[in-house]
Scaffold this motif. Sequence first.
Motif, PDB file in Angstrom:
ATOM      1  N   LEU A 554      28.072 -93.474  72.578  1.00 38.41           N
ATOM      2  CA  LEU A 554      27.286 -93.652  71.364  1.00 38.41           C
ATOM      3  C   LEU A 554      27.246 -92.378  70.531  1.00 38.41           C
ATOM      4  CD1 LEU A 554      24.310 -95.758  72.779  1.00 38.41           C
ATOM      5  CD2 LEU A 554      26.377 -96.566  71.625  1.00 38.41           C
ATOM      6  N   ALA A 555      27.155 -91.239  71.203  1.00 37.79           N
ATOM      7  CA  ALA A 555      27.184 -89.959  70.488  1.00 37.79           C
ATOM      8  C   ALA A 555      28.504 -89.784  69.749  1.00 37.79           C
ATOM      9  CB  ALA A 555      26.947 -88.810  71.464  1.00 37.79           C
ATOM     10  N   ASP A 556      29.609 -90.149  70.402  1.00 36.91           N
ATOM     11  CA  ASP A 556      30.921 -90.054  69.756  1.00 36.91           C
ATOM     12  C   ASP A 556      30.999 -90.941  68.519  1.00 36.91           C
ATOM     13  OD1 ASP A 556      31.958 -88.168  71.452  1.00 36.91           O
ATOM     14  OD2 ASP A 556      33.222 -89.545  72.589  1.00 36.91           O
ATOM     15  N   GLU A 557      30.506 -92.174  68.632  1.00 40.10           N
ATOM     16  CA  GLU A 557      30.581 -93.077  67.484  1.00 40.10           C
ATOM     17  C   GLU A 557      29.786 -92.528  66.304  1.00 40.10           C
ATOM     18  OE1 GLU A 557      32.565 -95.466  66.973  1.00 40.10           O
ATOM     19  OE2 GLU A 557      33.361 -95.595  69.018  1.00 40.10           O
ATOM     20  N   LEU A 565      23.978 -87.889  67.512  1.00 39.45           N
ATOM     21  CA  LEU A 565      22.824 -88.391  68.245  1.00 39.45           C
ATOM     22  C   LEU A 565      21.675 -87.395  68.160  1.00 39.45           C
ATOM     23  CD1 LEU A 565      21.518 -90.519  69.971  1.00 39.45           C
ATOM     24  CD2 LEU A 565      22.651 -89.545  71.983  1.00 39.45           C
ATOM     25  N   ALA A 566      21.982 -86.108  68.144  1.00 41.59           N
ATOM     26  CA  ALA A 566      20.927 -85.094  68.030  1.00 41.59           C
ATOM     27  C   ALA A 566      20.176 -85.246  66.710  1.00 41.59           C
ATOM     28  CB  ALA A 566      21.519 -83.701  68.153  1.00 41.59           C
ATOM     29  N   ALA A 567      20.904 -85.428  65.614  1.00 37.81           N
ATOM     30  CA  ALA A 567      20.247 -85.582  64.315  1.00 37.81           C
ATOM     31  C   ALA A 567      19.390 -86.838  64.294  1.00 37.81           C
ATOM     32  CB  ALA A 567      21.295 -85.630  63.205  1.00 37.81           C
ATOM     33  N   LEU A 568      19.886 -87.921  64.889  1.00 38.54           N
ATOM     34  CA  LEU A 568      19.102 -89.154  64.949  1.00 38.54           C
ATOM     35  C   LEU A 568      17.823 -88.940  65.749  1.00 38.54           C
ATOM     36  CD1 LEU A 568      20.468 -92.716  65.491  1.00 38.54           C
ATOM     37  CD2 LEU A 568      18.629 -91.909  66.949  1.00 38.54           C
ATOM     38  N   ARG A 569      17.918 -88.201  66.843  1.00 36.83           N
ATOM     39  CA  ARG A 569      16.729 -87.962  67.660  1.00 36.83           C
ATOM     40  C   ARG A 569      15.748 -86.996  66.988  1.00 36.83           C
ATOM     41  NH1 ARG A 569      19.079 -87.552  73.871  1.00 36.83           N
ATOM     42  NH2 ARG A 569      19.248 -89.807  74.238  1.00 36.83           N
ATOM     43  N   ILE A 570      16.247 -86.071  66.214  1.00 37.13           N
ATOM     44  CA  ILE A 570      15.336 -85.211  65.452  1.00 37.13           C
ATOM     45  C   ILE A 570      14.530 -86.069  64.479  1.00 37.13           C
ATOM     46  CG2 ILE A 570      15.204 -83.341  63.757  1.00 37.13           C
ATOM     47  CD1 ILE A 570      17.835 -82.263  65.099  1.00 37.13           C
ATOM     48  N   TYR A 571      15.196 -87.042  63.878  1.00 33.39           N
ATOM     49  CA  TYR A 571      14.479 -87.981  63.008  1.00 33.39           C
ATOM     50  C   TYR A 571      13.433 -88.744  63.814  1.00 33.39           C
ATOM     51  CZ  TYR A 571      13.704 -91.565  59.443  1.00 33.39           C
ATOM     52  OH  TYR A 571      13.132 -92.401  58.520  1.00 33.39           O
ATOM     53  N   ASP A 572      13.785 -89.136  65.049  1.00 33.29           N
ATOM     54  CA  ASP A 572      12.800 -89.782  65.925  1.00 33.29           C
ATOM     55  C   ASP A 572      11.565 -88.901  66.110  1.00 33.29           C
ATOM     56  OD1 ASP A 572      14.423 -92.005  66.351  1.00 33.29           O
ATOM     57  OD2 ASP A 572      15.200 -91.281  68.268  1.00 33.29           O
ATOM     58  N   VAL A 573      11.775 -87.606  66.302  1.00 35.22           N
ATOM     59  CA  VAL A 573      10.648 -86.684  66.500  1.00 35.22           C
ATOM     60  C   VAL A 573       9.774 -86.635  65.248  1.00 35.22           C
ATOM     61  CG1 VAL A 573       9.993 -84.292  66.957  1.00 35.22           C
ATOM     62  CG2 VAL A 573      11.896 -85.317  68.213  1.00 35.22           C
ATOM     63  N   VAL A 644      22.795 -83.556  72.402  1.00 32.41           N
ATOM     64  CA  VAL A 644      22.123 -82.484  71.655  1.00 32.41           C
ATOM     65  C   VAL A 644      23.070 -81.701  70.758  1.00 32.41           C
ATOM     66  CG1 VAL A 644      20.331 -82.209  73.404  1.00 32.41           C
ATOM     67  CG2 VAL A 644      22.367 -80.769  73.523  1.00 32.41           C
ATOM     68  N   ILE A 645      24.372 -81.920  70.877  1.00 31.68           N
ATOM     69  CA  ILE A 645      25.300 -81.133  70.073  1.00 31.68           C
ATOM     70  C   ILE A 645      25.376 -81.698  68.658  1.00 31.68           C
ATOM     71  CG2 ILE A 645      27.454 -82.395  70.550  1.00 31.68           C
ATOM     72  CD1 ILE A 645      26.958 -78.569  70.532  1.00 31.68           C
ATOM     73  N   ILE A 646      25.358 -80.809  67.671  1.00 38.12           N
ATOM     74  CA  ILE A 646      25.433 -81.197  66.263  1.00 38.12           C
ATOM     75  C   ILE A 646      26.656 -80.520  65.650  1.00 38.12           C
ATOM     76  CG2 ILE A 646      24.267 -81.229  64.038  1.00 38.12           C
ATOM     77  CD1 ILE A 646      21.627 -80.893  65.512  1.00 38.12           C
TER      78      ILE A 646
END
Length: 660
Positions: A554-557, A565-573, A644-646
Motif C-alpha cells: 500500500l505504501a508503494d502504491e 503512507l507517512a503523509a496520509l498518517r500525518i493527516y490522520d494525526v 514512515v518514509i516520505i
Amino acid sequence: MMERIKELEHYICTLYETKDQLRRHIYKRADQAFEAGDEQRDRIDNCELLEERRQAMKRAFVKSIGGLPPSDTPLNAAVVNVVAAEGYRIENIVFESRPGEYVTGNLYLPRQLVEVAPAVLFLSGHEAQAKHSIRYHEVCLRMVQAGLVVFAIDPIGQGERLSLLRNSEGEEVWGTAEHQRLGIQCYALGQSVARYFVHDAMRAVDYLAMRPEVDPTRIGVTGNSGGGTQTAMMMVCDDRIAAAAPATFIMNRQQYMHAGGVQDAEQIWPGLSGLGFDHEDLLLAFAPKPLLVCAVKYDFFPIEATRRTVQRCRRFWEMSGQGEGLRLVEDEFTHSYTDVLAIAAADFFTEHLLEQGDAERDAYRSKAQRSKLAPLASEQLQCTRSGQVMREYADAKAPSDTFSILAAELAEARTAARDEQSAAASEWLKRIVLTDRERCELNPRFIQMPSLAGLNIKYVLWWSQPEVMNSGYLFSPDCGTDDASGSDLSRATIAIALWQDGTKNLVQWWNWIQSMCASGRTVLVLNVSAVGPHEPHLLYGKPNDRFFGMTHKLADELIWLGDSLAALRIYDVLRAAEFAASLCKPDDCQIELYAAGLFRIYAELAIKLDARLQAGKLPGDAGSIRLSEWLAQGVADERDVMSVIIPGILQYYDLQIDKR
C-alpha cells in the motif's frame, strides 16, 4: 488486571470492518489514475502525438527517479581474465560506472565472429549469482550460439556487487532485501534507486561502443524479471538501443495491483501513476524500433495483463508502418527466462541486429534444438578473487555510500538558505500532507468500555477521510458516569499517544497511561490508518510491518501516486487532534503528542502543521538520532520503515527519531 488490559488490546469493534478500508481507498485512487492514463493514450492517433507522449514520459520517468548521474567519468575498464571454451571465449571485465562504483561483467565473444558485430547487453534478474548464475549463463550462450556478442553485468546487490548491508540479525543482505534498503535511502533524497540500475546499464553500453568488435549502431538489450525492468528502463532512457527483448516483466500495473504482490524499490517510480503512466508507456517509448516481449503463462505477472498491453500498443508500430515490429512470445512455464524464450530472443536479435534471412535463422533454430554450447563453471565467470568488489577494491563505493555524501550536501544547502528553506519546507509539507485529501465530518462513535483501575475507558471511531476510519481508546479518571458520548471529558489537556500497534499495544505503556491520567490528562491512544484494528489482511502470510507485506504494498502504491503512507498518517494525526479538540471547550484545550520509535516522524511533522499541538516525551527514551544518520546505518531493522518514509524529506527536514 493484566488479563483485562489484554482484553482491551484484543477488542473487536463490530460497528465497521476496517481492515480492508485503506486498501480500498488507495486502489480507488489508483484505478482512477490508471483509467485516466488509458484515456490519454487512447487519444494518440498519429505519429506526432505519439512522439509527444514518448518525450513527455521520458522526461517524467527521468524526473521521477531523480535524474541520472553524469556519464562523463572514465570507465577505467579492465579485462581481468580470459576464459576459452568450445565455440566461444569470455573476457571478465571490471569497469567503473561512477568513480569507485565497480561493475563486474562477462563479455561473450563467439568463435566465428565477423569483423564488426552486433552486441546484446544482458541484464540479470533477481538471482543471487546474477551474471554467473547457470540460468543466465545458458541464456547468454544461446545468443552466442546465434553469433551475437553478449555482455552480461551484475546489478547492484547481486553477484559480485553486494553493498554488504546487514539486517537486524547481523546477516548480509542481497537482492530484494538490499534493493529495498537502498531504495529507502534514495526515496529520502527525492530519488529512486532505479537511477543507478539504469545508469550502470547505460555505462555498459558505453563500454560496448568502445569495443572494436562491436558495431555501436547495433546494440540490443534483454533480461528477465528485474532484468526485464532494467531492459524496459533502457528502452525509455537510452536512444542507442536498436532492439529490445524484455522478459517476464511487461504487464499492466492496474491488473497487477489487484492480483499481485510487492515489487522491489527499483521497480517503483514515484509519481508516475499519478501522471497516468502504465507499462504501455514503456512500449510506446520504444516505438517503432524492433521489440519482442517475452512472457510465461504461469507468471505472477498476469499473462492477461501482458497480452493486453502488447495488443493495445500494436497500433503505435502500425502508425509508423512497422506493424510487425512489436511481437509477443509466450512459454508455458513459471517466472523464468526459459530456454524457449532464450532461443526466441536470440532469433529475434539475429533478424534485427545481424540482419539474417529466413534460411540462416532457420539453421540457427534447428541447431539450437539439437545442441547447446557447453557452459563454464560459475567460478570461471567471477571477476574478483574475493567474490565481492567491496572487499576487492580499497576505494570501492556502493549507493549507500553515495547516500551519505548526498545527504550531507542537502544538509549544507538547508543551512546555507535557512530562511528560504524554512518557507519552502513549510509549503512542501502542506502540499504532501493536505493535497488529495478529502475532508469530511468526523462523526465519532463512542463505545463505553468497563472501567479498569480507576480509569474510564471509551473506544472511539471517527472518519479521517471518506471511507477511511481511525480509532482509539480514551482513558480518563472514572467520574462515575455512564455517558458514552464523550461529553464527560472536561479535562483541558489531552495527550495523544502514537506507537507501534496502537491500541493493540497497551500492556507496555499501561503505567504511563495511568500516570498521565493521574496528572489530570485524558489519554487518546491513537490507531492511525493500517494500525491496530485497522491493520490490513496479510499478503501471502507476510507480516505487515516488514518488507513485502501488505502495508509495504500500500505504501508503494501511494508513492506511485505521488503520495506516501507517512503523509496520509500525518493527516490522520491532524484529524485526531481535531477530534480531541471537539471534546473540550473551544478556548480551553491543550493537545500534546507523545510518540515512540519511528512514529515520532508523524508527531514531529504534525506539530509543524498545527500550532495547537505540543510535543511530549515518553518514558524510557533510549535517545534520538537524526533521520539521515539512521538511514546511513543501512536500515537494519525493517519494521515499519515503509510506513514512515516520505520521498524527498531530506531536501527539507532531517528529523530526530527515537532509537527505541
